[in-house]
Design a protein around this motif. Structure first.
Motif, PDB file in Angstrom:
ATOM      1  N   UNK A  93       0.838  -1.201   0.000  1.00  9.00           N
ATOM      2  CA  UNK A  93       0.000   0.000   0.000  1.00  9.00           C
ATOM      3  C   UNK A  93       0.872   1.249   0.000  1.00  9.00           C
ATOM      4  N   UNK A  94       1.916   1.254   0.829  1.00  5.36           N
ATOM      5  CA  UNK A  94       2.838   2.397   0.859  1.00  5.36           C
ATOM      6  C   UNK A  94       3.539   2.558  -0.489  1.00  5.36           C
ATOM      7  N   UNK A  95       3.900   1.436  -1.121  1.00  6.57           N
ATOM      8  CA  UNK A  95       4.591   1.495  -2.415  1.00  6.57           C
ATOM      9  C   UNK A  95       3.699   2.096  -3.497  1.00  6.57           C
ATOM     10  N   UNK A  96       2.404   1.824  -3.437  1.00  7.25           N
ATOM     11  CA  UNK A  96       1.479   2.387  -4.423  1.00  7.25           C
ATOM     12  C   UNK A  96       1.381   3.908  -4.286  1.00  7.25           C
ATOM     13  N   UNK A  97       1.592   4.413  -3.085  1.00  9.31           N
ATOM     14  CA  UNK A  97       1.510   5.850  -2.840  1.00  9.31           C
ATOM     15  C   UNK A  97       2.791   6.588  -3.214  1.00  9.31           C
ATOM     16  N   UNK A  98       3.902   5.862  -3.241  1.00  5.19           N
ATOM     17  CA  UNK A  98       5.204   6.492  -3.501  1.00  5.19           C
ATOM     18  C   UNK A  98       5.371   6.816  -4.987  1.00  5.19           C
ATOM     19  N   UNK A 158      11.643   9.040  -6.385  1.00  4.85           N
ATOM     20  CA  UNK A 158      12.383   9.909  -5.471  1.00  4.85           C
ATOM     21  C   UNK A 158      11.827   9.966  -4.068  1.00  4.85           C
ATOM     22  N   UNK A 159      10.698   9.302  -3.817  1.00  5.79           N
ATOM     23  CA  UNK A 159      10.053   9.382  -2.505  1.00  5.79           C
ATOM     24  C   UNK A 159      10.316   8.143  -1.659  1.00  5.79           C
ATOM     25  N   UNK A 160      10.220   8.355  -0.359  1.00  4.05           N
ATOM     26  CA  UNK A 160      10.210   7.297   0.640  1.00  4.05           C
ATOM     27  C   UNK A 160       8.885   7.415   1.372  1.00  4.05           C
ATOM     28  N   UNK A 161       8.076   6.360   1.321  1.00  6.22           N
ATOM     29  CA  UNK A 161       6.789   6.339   2.014  1.00  6.22           C
ATOM     30  C   UNK A 161       6.835   5.221   3.034  1.00  6.22           C
ATOM     31  N   UNK A 162       6.452   5.536   4.255  1.00  4.86           N
ATOM     32  CA  UNK A 162       6.435   4.534   5.322  1.00  4.86           C
ATOM     33  C   UNK A 162       5.012   4.328   5.795  1.00  4.86           C
ATOM     34  N   UNK A 163       4.730   3.134   6.275  1.00  2.00           N
ATOM     35  CA  UNK A 163       3.395   2.832   6.770  1.00  2.00           C
ATOM     36  C   UNK A 163       3.206   3.452   8.158  1.00  2.00           C
TER      37      UNK A 163
END
Length: 185
Positions: free
Chosen positions: A164-169, A172-177
């Protein structure tokens, strides 16, 4: 074992070498990293150098990128679980997200070496990376016939949160749950 060891994460290889097994249930951080930009790089090399020589140059670039990324993963105490296309999924055992986040930032820094790849046709191609992290419990298995091949598999809701976090990234971004954010507070 040497034939299949290249397909297994380092923690599993070390356990097998000692005649041990990894616990099926583990807690830690999962890091997913997806590199983008290889398609335009492939086209540029093929147009400039032809299919064969272009493929050789592309493989050299891919190896350089993943060597840099894997070095960062290992330095932070993680291991690569599997590759999928242009992405890698990594495991940081007993991590609350801090080592994985440190690794993600180091991976992003290492990608700066690949933000302006000059090609023989005077075209510059940029590679980028997006990263997602989740923390929690997973189940790990070694699947396959040791006489043919064995692969590591990891399952659980932690991987769902990471996906889910990967779909939002975006590049160049880092998204964490959410649970990673809560660990920091």
């Amino acid at each position: 074992m040497n034939n299949i060891s290249q397909y297994l994460p380092i923690d599993r290889r070390l356990a097998l070498d000692k005649g041990e097994s990894l616990p099926r249930q583990a807690h830690g951080a999962v890091l997913f990293a997806d590199v983008s930009g290889f398609t335009p790089l492939t086209a540029a090399y093929a147009n400039a150098l032809g299919a064969r020589q272009g493929a050789e140059e592309l493989i050299r670039q891919i190896n350089a990128v993943y060597t840099a990324l894997i070095n960062e993963i290992r330095q932070c105490g993680g291991c690569v679980i599997y590759f999928g296309g242009d992405s890698i999924t990594c495991w940081f055992n007993e991590d609350n997200g801090q080592r994985a986040a440190t690794c993600a930032l180091a991976m992003q820094r290492s990608m700066t070496a690949f933000t302006a790849i000059a090609t023989p046709i005077q075209k510059t191609v940029s590679l980028s990376i997006k990263i997602a992290i989740a923390v929690g419990s997973v189940r790990r298995f070694a699947l396959g016939d040791p006489n043919i091949t064995k692969i590591d598999a990891m399952v659980g809701s932690t991987l769902n949160r990471m996906a889910t976090a990967a779909k939002l990234a975006t590049a160049g971004e880092l998204v964490v749950s959410q649970e990673v954010v809560q660990q920091k507070q």
